[in-house]
Design a protein around this motif. Structure first.
Motif, PDB file in Angstrom:
ATOM      1  N   VAL A  65       0.845  -1.197   0.000  1.00 28.25           N
ATOM      2  CA  VAL A  65       0.000   0.000   0.000  1.00 28.25           C
ATOM      3  C   VAL A  65       0.878   1.245   0.000  1.00 28.25           C
ATOM      4  N   PRO A  66       0.687   2.156  -0.950  1.00 29.26           N
ATOM      5  CA  PRO A  66       1.489   3.383  -0.991  1.00 29.26           C
ATOM      6  C   PRO A  66       1.195   4.291   0.208  1.00 29.26           C
ATOM      7  N   VAL A  67       2.234   4.947   0.665  1.00 32.85           N
ATOM      8  CA  VAL A  67       2.123   5.949   1.727  1.00 32.85           C
ATOM      9  C   VAL A  67       2.770   7.229   1.211  1.00 32.85           C
ATOM     10  N   ILE A  68       2.035   8.335   1.252  1.00 23.54           N
ATOM     11  CA  ILE A  68       2.533   9.607   0.732  1.00 23.54           C
ATOM     12  C   ILE A  68       3.018  10.477   1.890  1.00 23.54           C
ATOM     13  N   ASP A  69       4.273  10.903   1.811  1.00 22.88           N
ATOM     14  CA  ASP A  69       4.873  11.769   2.821  1.00 22.88           C
ATOM     15  C   ASP A  69       4.538  13.231   2.479  1.00 22.88           C
ATOM     16  N   PRO A  70       3.674  13.873   3.287  1.00 21.65           N
ATOM     17  CA  PRO A  70       3.272  15.256   2.962  1.00 21.65           C
ATOM     18  C   PRO A  70       4.430  16.247   3.022  1.00 21.65           C
ATOM     19  N   ASN A  71       5.500  15.897   3.736  1.00 24.92           N
ATOM     20  CA  ASN A  71       6.647  16.798   3.833  1.00 24.92           C
ATOM     21  C   ASN A  71       7.491  16.794   2.553  1.00 24.92           C
ATOM     22  N   LYS A  72       7.410  15.702   1.790  1.00 24.63           N
ATOM     23  CA  LYS A  72       8.152  15.611   0.526  1.00 24.63           C
ATOM     24  C   LYS A  72       7.258  15.886  -0.681  1.00 24.63           C
ATOM     25  N   CYS A  73       5.956  15.712  -0.518  1.00 23.03           N
ATOM     26  CA  CYS A  73       5.019  15.862  -1.634  1.00 23.03           C
ATOM     27  C   CYS A  73       4.979  17.315  -2.116  1.00 23.03           C
ATOM     28  N   THR A  74       5.011  17.492  -3.436  1.00 24.97           N
ATOM     29  CA  THR A  74       4.896  18.833  -4.041  1.00 24.97           C
ATOM     30  C   THR A  74       3.470  19.155  -4.449  1.00 24.97           C
ATOM     31  N   PHE A  75       2.559  18.188  -4.246  1.00 22.53           N
ATOM     32  CA  PHE A  75       1.144  18.346  -4.575  1.00 22.53           C
ATOM     33  C   PHE A  75       0.942  18.689  -6.052  1.00 22.53           C
ATOM     34  N   CYS A  76       1.748  18.021  -6.890  1.00 19.88           N
ATOM     35  CA  CYS A  76       1.632  18.227  -8.335  1.00 19.88           C
ATOM     36  C   CYS A  76       0.431  17.495  -8.924  1.00 19.88           C
ATOM     37  N   CYS A  83      -3.474   7.231 -11.202  1.00 20.39           N
ATOM     38  CA  CYS A  83      -4.237   6.164 -10.528  1.00 20.39           C
ATOM     39  C   CYS A  83      -5.520   5.857 -11.287  1.00 20.39           C
ATOM     40  N   ALA A  84      -5.624   4.630 -11.796  1.00 19.80           N
ATOM     41  CA  ALA A  84      -6.794   4.217 -12.573  1.00 19.80           C
ATOM     42  C   ALA A  84      -7.948   3.749 -11.696  1.00 19.80           C
ATOM     43  N   TYR A  85      -7.723   3.656 -10.383  1.00 24.01           N
ATOM     44  CA  TYR A  85      -8.722   3.077  -9.490  1.00 24.01           C
ATOM     45  C   TYR A  85      -9.304   4.096  -8.516  1.00 24.01           C
ATOM     46  N   ASN A  86      -9.016   5.377  -8.734  1.00 20.51           N
ATOM     47  CA  ASN A  86      -9.521   6.436  -7.848  1.00 20.51           C
ATOM     48  C   ASN A  86      -9.183   6.163  -6.384  1.00 20.51           C
ATOM     49  N   ALA A  87      -7.972   5.670  -6.170  1.00 19.50           N
ATOM     50  CA  ALA A  87      -7.560   5.290  -4.815  1.00 19.50           C
ATOM     51  C   ALA A  87      -6.795   6.390  -4.105  1.00 19.50           C
ATOM     52  N   ILE A  88      -6.709   7.572  -4.710  1.00 19.79           N
ATOM     53  CA  ILE A  88      -6.009   8.692  -4.077  1.00 19.79           C
ATOM     54  C   ILE A  88      -6.968   9.871  -3.933  1.00 19.79           C
ATOM     55  N   LEU A  89      -7.136  10.319  -2.720  1.00 19.25           N
ATOM     56  CA  LEU A  89      -7.966  11.486  -2.439  1.00 19.25           C
ATOM     57  C   LEU A  89      -7.059  12.717  -2.459  1.00 19.25           C
ATOM     58  N   TYR A  90      -7.341  13.630  -3.376  1.00 16.16           N
ATOM     59  CA  TYR A  90      -6.424  14.761  -3.631  1.00 16.16           C
ATOM     60  C   TYR A  90      -7.199  16.075  -3.584  1.00 16.16           C
ATOM     61  N   LEU A  91      -6.810  16.947  -2.638  1.00 17.26           N
ATOM     62  CA  LEU A  91      -7.423  18.276  -2.493  1.00 17.26           C
ATOM     63  C   LEU A  91      -6.316  19.316  -2.630  1.00 17.26           C
ATOM     64  N   PRO A  92      -6.008  19.736  -3.867  1.00 20.57           N
ATOM     65  CA  PRO A  92      -4.864  20.636  -4.072  1.00 20.57           C
ATOM     66  C   PRO A  92      -4.999  21.978  -3.377  1.00 20.57           C
ATOM     67  N   GLU A  93      -6.242  22.497  -3.319  1.00 19.24           N
ATOM     68  CA  GLU A  93      -6.421  23.796  -2.679  1.00 19.24           C
ATOM     69  C   GLU A  93      -6.149  23.735  -1.176  1.00 19.24           C
ATOM     70  N   LYS A  94      -6.292  22.550  -0.592  1.00 24.47           N
ATOM     71  CA  LYS A  94      -6.008  22.345   0.840  1.00 24.47           C
ATOM     72  C   LYS A  94      -4.597  21.787   1.068  1.00 24.47           C
ATOM     73  N   TRP A  96      -3.648  18.720   0.490  1.00 20.09           N
ATOM     74  CA  TRP A  96      -3.934  17.493   1.258  1.00 20.09           C
ATOM     75  C   TRP A  96      -4.097  16.336   0.287  1.00 20.09           C
ATOM     76  N   ILE A  97      -3.429  15.228   0.579  1.00 18.24           N
ATOM     77  CA  ILE A  97      -3.475  14.061  -0.294  1.00 18.24           C
ATOM     78  C   ILE A  97      -3.330  12.794   0.550  1.00 18.24           C
ATOM     79  N   GLN A  98      -4.074  11.760   0.172  1.00 20.71           N
ATOM     80  CA  GLN A  98      -4.053  10.518   0.971  1.00 20.71           C
ATOM     81  C   GLN A  98      -4.469   9.336   0.102  1.00 20.71           C
ATOM     82  N   VAL A  99      -3.836   8.200   0.334  1.00 19.56           N
ATOM     83  CA  VAL A  99      -4.193   6.955  -0.359  1.00 19.56           C
ATOM     84  C   VAL A  99      -5.342   6.278   0.386  1.00 19.56           C
ATOM     85  N   LEU A 100      -6.312   5.755  -0.380  1.00 21.97           N
ATOM     86  CA  LEU A 100      -7.429   4.991   0.185  1.00 21.97           C
ATOM     87  C   LEU A 100      -7.115   3.508  -0.011  1.00 21.97           C
ATOM     88  N   PRO A 101      -6.620   2.818   1.027  1.00 22.40           N
ATOM     89  CA  PRO A 101      -6.126   1.441   0.875  1.00 22.40           C
ATOM     90  C   PRO A 101      -7.149   0.467   0.289  1.00 22.40           C
TER      91      PRO A 101
END
Length: 288
Positions: A65-76, A83-94, A96-101
């Motif tokens: 399962v992928p884990v995203i480090d918010p301190n390294k993420c550039t929110f690109c 992701c073809a399975y919509n398994a990443i919740l991404y809110l660029p304006e906030k 905030w990003i997280q994987v849905l296992p």
């Protein structure tokens, strides 16, 4: 006879898949065939209740399962786009990003897309596959998924892999026509669809027949609990030239034996011959 994989399946639960699968396996074993039965109903496996074997090994099945480090993420957002399975919740304006296992399929696309090195992976236990001996030449494999695991497909695939490639491999499929069903019957050379002669049974049989036809697998039908109900299923099978392999009567004695964890083929000679004919009919298909 070449090696053959037989999937025992149905469009709904409670039709008698495990009943047919366990009796066919026991009979093949008694006939001296090199055979294996894989319990692919990983959310609720029950073959071991009828065929207790001697455990040889237990293998754990993991998903990365992928884990995203918010301190390294550039929110690109590249991982989100890949992701073809919509398994990443991404809110660029906030930011905030997280994987849905539960939606992740362990494909690795997000890790490939990330150029910032913000994604690592951690193992998540999906289930276990137990391999057991049943007599000198027969084997049992059981897939059992962990509680709260969204999809049992990975566990099912591992159970089929652990089953190997015996002369006769019987796959006890999960009910329904969703991904676990398809993951099982896709590996079969022949599919036995078990149903019961009721309007509900016919409805689900039509769905499973359509699915198996789309996959391109040869198949036939076993009608369980025959007697009560109506003739609509028989007429439909005849209309579409679908093989009726066997009828199992609605019989209180059969229900008693099954509820006690017994095997009909072992306890009744007449039914043993019925299952022997069924097995020969299925195996004969390969030589035609």
């Amino acid at each position: 006879m070449d090696r053959m994989r037989i999937a025992i399946a149905s469009g709904k639960g409670g039709t008698g898949k495990t009943f047919v699968a366990t009796n066919l396996f026991w009979l093949a074993s008694e006939m001296g065939m090199e055979c294996v039965l894989a319990d692919c109903d990983a959310e609720e496996p029950n073959v071991a209740g009828f065929l207790p074997g001697d455990t040889e090994s237990v293998t754990e099945v993991f998903q990365q399962v992928p884990v995203i480090d918010p301190n390294k993420c550039t929110f690109c957002g590249k991982c989100y786009d890949y992701c073809a399975y919509n398994a990443i919740l991404y809110l660029p304006e906030k930011r905030w990003i997280q994987v849905l296992p539960d939606l992740c399929h362990d494909c690795g696309a997000c890790s490939y897309a990330c150029e910032a090195g913000a994604i690592t992976e951690k193992p998540r236990l999906l289930g276990k596959v137990k391999r057991s001996a049943y007599g000198p030449r027969s084997r049992l494999t059981e897939g059992r998924s962990e509680v709260r695991v969204y999809s049992a497909v990975a566990v099912i695939k591992k159970a089929i892999h652990e089953a190997g490639n015996k002369k006769v491999t019987i796959l006890d499929s999960p009910p329904g026509i969703s991904c676990p069903f398809i993951a099982t019957v896709d590996k079969a050379d022949y599919v036995v669809l078990v149903s019961e002669p009721t309007p509900f049974g016919l409805h689900d049989l039509k769905l499973s027949v359509s699915t198996v036809q789309q996959i391109g697998k040869p198949f036939g039908v076993v009608i369980n609990k025959a007697g009560p109900g109506n003739r609509e299923m028989y007429e439909w099978l005849k209309e579409y030239d679908i093989p009726l392999l066997m009828e199992i009567p609605f019989d209180r004695e059969i229900a008693r034996i099954y509820s006690d964890g017994g095997l009909l083929s072992r306890e009744h000679t007449s039914y043993r011959e019925m299952f022997r004919r069924l097995l020969k009919q299925i195996l004969h298909f390969q030589s035609v």
